[in-house]
Design a protein around this motif. Structure first.
Motif, PDB file in Angstrom:
ATOM      1  N   LEU A 176       0.831  -1.205   0.000  1.00  0.00           N
ATOM      2  CA  LEU A 176       0.000   0.000   0.000  1.00  0.00           C
ATOM      3  C   LEU A 176       0.865   1.255   0.000  1.00  0.00           C
ATOM      4  N   LEU A 177       1.879   1.292   0.854  1.00  0.00           N
ATOM      5  CA  LEU A 177       2.760   2.460   0.911  1.00  0.00           C
ATOM      6  C   LEU A 177       3.516   2.650  -0.398  1.00  0.00           C
ATOM      7  N   ALA A 178       3.962   1.556  -1.003  1.00  0.00           N
ATOM      8  CA  ALA A 178       4.674   1.652  -2.291  1.00  0.00           C
ATOM      9  C   ALA A 178       3.756   2.202  -3.376  1.00  0.00           C
ATOM     10  N   GLU A 179       2.499   1.776  -3.400  1.00  0.00           N
ATOM     11  CA  GLU A 179       1.542   2.278  -4.389  1.00  0.00           C
ATOM     12  C   GLU A 179       1.292   3.775  -4.202  1.00  0.00           C
ATOM     13  N   ILE A 180       1.082   4.186  -2.963  1.00  0.00           N
ATOM     14  CA  ILE A 180       0.817   5.602  -2.692  1.00  0.00           C
ATOM     15  C   ILE A 180       2.071   6.434  -2.958  1.00  0.00           C
ATOM     16  N   ARG A 181       3.233   5.909  -2.645  1.00  0.00           N
ATOM     17  CA  ARG A 181       4.505   6.585  -2.939  1.00  0.00           C
ATOM     18  C   ARG A 181       4.638   6.787  -4.446  1.00  0.00           C
ATOM     19  N   ALA A 182       4.307   5.766  -5.250  1.00  0.00           N
ATOM     20  CA  ALA A 182       4.417   5.860  -6.707  1.00  0.00           C
ATOM     21  C   ALA A 182       3.458   6.913  -7.273  1.00  0.00           C
ATOM     22  N   GLU A 183       2.316   7.097  -6.645  1.00  0.00           N
ATOM     23  CA  GLU A 183       1.335   8.101  -7.087  1.00  0.00           C
ATOM     24  C   GLU A 183       1.728   9.519  -6.677  1.00  0.00           C
ATOM     25  N   ASN A 184       2.650   9.636  -5.728  1.00  0.00           N
ATOM     26  CA  ASN A 184       3.048  10.937  -5.183  1.00  0.00           C
ATOM     27  C   ASN A 184       4.569  11.045  -5.137  1.00  0.00           C
ATOM     28  N   PRO A 185       5.238  10.898  -6.292  1.00  0.00           N
ATOM     29  CA  PRO A 185       6.706  10.814  -6.282  1.00  0.00           C
ATOM     30  C   PRO A 185       7.420  12.068  -5.799  1.00  0.00           C
ATOM     31  N   SER A 186       6.821  13.233  -5.964  1.00  0.00           N
ATOM     32  CA  SER A 186       7.517  14.459  -5.565  1.00  0.00           C
ATOM     33  C   SER A 186       7.101  14.959  -4.183  1.00  0.00           C
ATOM     34  N   ASP A 187       6.192  14.259  -3.522  1.00  0.00           N
ATOM     35  CA  ASP A 187       5.743  14.669  -2.188  1.00  0.00           C
ATOM     36  C   ASP A 187       6.482  13.893  -1.107  1.00  0.00           C
ATOM     37  N   THR A 188       6.645  14.523   0.035  1.00  0.00           N
ATOM     38  CA  THR A 188       7.139  13.830   1.213  1.00  0.00           C
ATOM     39  C   THR A 188       5.937  13.181   1.876  1.00  0.00           C
ATOM     40  N   LEU A 189       5.997  11.868   2.083  1.00  0.00           N
ATOM     41  CA  LEU A 189       4.915  11.161   2.758  1.00  0.00           C
ATOM     42  C   LEU A 189       5.357  10.811   4.170  1.00  0.00           C
ATOM     43  N   ARG A 205       8.868  11.655  17.396  1.00  0.00           N
ATOM     44  CA  ARG A 205       9.974  10.694  17.380  1.00  0.00           C
ATOM     45  C   ARG A 205       9.820   9.707  16.230  1.00  0.00           C
ATOM     46  N   LEU A 206      10.894   9.491  15.500  1.00  0.00           N
ATOM     47  CA  LEU A 206      10.892   8.523  14.406  1.00  0.00           C
ATOM     48  C   LEU A 206      10.772   7.116  14.980  1.00  0.00           C
ATOM     49  N   MET A 207       9.780   6.385  14.504  1.00  0.00           N
ATOM     50  CA  MET A 207       9.565   5.002  14.925  1.00  0.00           C
ATOM     51  C   MET A 207      10.167   4.020  13.938  1.00  0.00           C
ATOM     52  N   GLY A 208      10.154   4.398  12.652  1.00  0.00           N
ATOM     53  CA  GLY A 208      10.649   3.503  11.616  1.00  0.00           C
ATOM     54  C   GLY A 208      10.333   4.067  10.250  1.00  0.00           C
ATOM     55  N   GLU A 209      10.611   3.268   9.208  1.00  0.00           N
ATOM     56  CA  GLU A 209      10.426   3.727   7.825  1.00  0.00           C
ATOM     57  C   GLU A 209      10.185   2.516   6.947  1.00  0.00           C
ATOM     58  N   ALA A 210       9.316   2.693   5.958  1.00  0.00           N
ATOM     59  CA  ALA A 210       9.097   1.657   4.951  1.00  0.00           C
ATOM     60  C   ALA A 210       8.709   2.332   3.643  1.00  0.00           C
ATOM     61  N   GLU A 211       9.268   1.850   2.557  1.00  0.00           N
ATOM     62  CA  GLU A 211       8.932   2.337   1.219  1.00  0.00           C
ATOM     63  C   GLU A 211       9.098   3.860   1.096  1.00  0.00           C
ATOM     64  N   GLY A 212      10.075   4.408   1.805  1.00  0.00           N
ATOM     65  CA  GLY A 212      10.333   5.840   1.741  1.00  0.00           C
ATOM     66  C   GLY A 212       9.375   6.686   2.553  1.00  0.00           C
ATOM     67  N   VAL A 213       8.601   6.065   3.429  1.00  0.00           N
ATOM     68  CA  VAL A 213       7.635   6.776   4.270  1.00  0.00           C
ATOM     69  C   VAL A 213       8.079   6.645   5.722  1.00  0.00           C
TER      70      VAL A 213
END
Length: 111
Positions: free
Chosen positions: A12-25, A52-60
């Motif tokens: 899901l995150l990868a799909e939304i990232r691909a739809e919003n390539p120039s935005d910070t998610l 606080r940063l908890m983690g990251e996945a797919e650039g989010v």
């Protein structure tokens, strides 16, 4: 922080990232009045100094608000996806009829 992601959440995150390539998610886990502690996926959200940063996945990046972080610190957690959109939520995934969820990690995350 031990934060994991199910395969469904990563997809899901990868799909939304691909739809919003120039935005910070960013996903924020906060104690807001409307969403309580549900993860909220937003575009171009400015993280607060105390978040606080908890983690990251797919650039989010996943952040916990200042008031929520002490409640979940040290608890292994999983970001997952459930069917059904939250009424009135403004999180990016709800238009797909799903919601991100945060739950304690108990064994292997469901795919």
């Amino acid at each position: 922080m031990d934060l994991r992601f199910t395969d469904r959440a990563r997809t899901l995150l990868a799909e939304i990232r691909a739809e919003n390539p120039s935005d910070t998610l960013v996903i924020l886990v906060g104690g807001g009045c409307c969403e309580n502690t549900a993860p909220i996926l937003m575009k171009n959200f400015r993280v607060g100094r105390g978040d606080r940063l908890m983690g990251e996945a797919e650039g989010v990046g996943v952040y916990a608000s200042t008031d929520v972080y002490p409640l979940i610190e040290g608890t292994p957690s999983v970001i997952d996806v459930t069917d059904g959109a939250g009424a009135g939520s403004f999180s990016l995934e709800v238009r797909r009829g799903v919601r991100l969820t945060l739950r304690p990690f108990r064994g292997s995350p469901a795919p």
